[in-house]
Design a protein around this motif. Structure first.
Motif, short mmCIF file in Angstrom:
data_model
loop_
_atom_site.label_atom_id
_atom_site.label_comp_id
_atom_site.label_asym_id
_atom_site.label_seq_id
_atom_site.Cartn_x
_atom_site.Cartn_y
_atom_site.Cartn_z
N UNK A 1 14.49 36.15 25.22
CA UNK A 1 13.78 36.34 23.95
C UNK A 1 14.69 35.95 22.78
N UNK A 2 14.05 35.70 21.67
CA UNK A 2 14.80 35.37 20.46
C UNK A 2 15.69 36.54 20.04
N UNK A 3 15.24 37.78 20.30
CA UNK A 3 16.03 38.97 19.96
C UNK A 3 17.34 39.01 20.77
N UNK A 4 17.27 38.63 22.05
CA UNK A 4 18.49 38.62 22.87
C UNK A 4 19.49 37.59 22.35
N UNK A 5 19.00 36.45 21.92
CA UNK A 5 19.88 35.43 21.34
C UNK A 5 20.47 35.95 20.03
N UNK A 6 19.65 36.59 19.21
CA UNK A 6 20.13 37.14 17.94
C UNK A 6 21.22 38.18 18.18
N UNK A 7 20.99 39.07 19.16
CA UNK A 7 22.00 40.10 19.47
C UNK A 7 23.31 39.45 19.88
N UNK B 1 18.91 25.23 17.06
CA UNK B 1 18.19 26.41 16.55
C UNK B 1 18.21 27.52 17.59
N UNK B 2 18.17 28.76 17.12
CA UNK B 2 18.16 29.91 18.02
C UNK B 2 16.90 29.93 18.87
N UNK B 3 15.77 29.55 18.29
CA UNK B 3 14.52 29.55 19.05
C UNK B 3 14.58 28.57 20.21
N UNK B 4 15.19 27.42 19.98
CA UNK B 4 15.34 26.43 21.05
C UNK B 4 16.29 26.97 22.12
#
Length: 142
Positions: free
Chosen positions: A20-26, A9-12
């Protein structure tokens, strides 16, 4: 990012990377397009590009302030050991292929980074291009 490649998962992944979750999303949304752009510029297939992430850390001793009990309005001597000893660890990993390399060096400078890049080049397969990316830092003061 290896966590995401493995289906995590992205949160993990954000927790593991300390971002941050936003940096992973980017990273997940923007990086494939950037990789295709690099492949077009270099005139190679995008699957022939190895993505390496690198980081460095200082390990060592940095002495603290010396404190001493004394009578008020007196100035006792408080000798302090001014010596410091540090070394730097440089590491790089290609999470897609599970390749890695590391160096322990006495200084962190351009020469040391060039040594790491030379070490990475020994690990990269023939006919493959590399795209190096420093991992994002969560601290805004860096």
């Amino acid at each position: 990012m290896a966590s995401i490649y493995d289906g995590g998962a992205r949160s993990e992944s954000a927790k593991i990377g300390g971002v941050t979750l936003q940096e992973v999303r980017n990273w997940v949304l923007r990086f494939p397009a950037r990789l295709e752009e690099i492949a077009r510029e270099k005139r190679v297939a995008s699957d022939k590009i190895e993505v390496w992430c690198e980081d460095e850390a200082r390990i060592g001793q940095k002495n603290k302030i010396t404190r001493r009990w004394a009578k008020r309005r007196s100035r006792p001597s408080a000798p302090l050991d001014q010596r410091t000893a540090s070394t730097y660890i440089f590491g790089a990993v290609c999470s897609k292929d599970g390749k890695s390399t590391a160096l322990v060096l006495p200084a962190c400078n351009t020469y040391a980074m060039n040594l790491l890049l030379a070490e990475i080049s020994k690990t990269v397969a023939l006919g493959v291009s590399t795209a190096r990316r420093h991992p994002p830092h969560s601290q805004k003061t860096l």
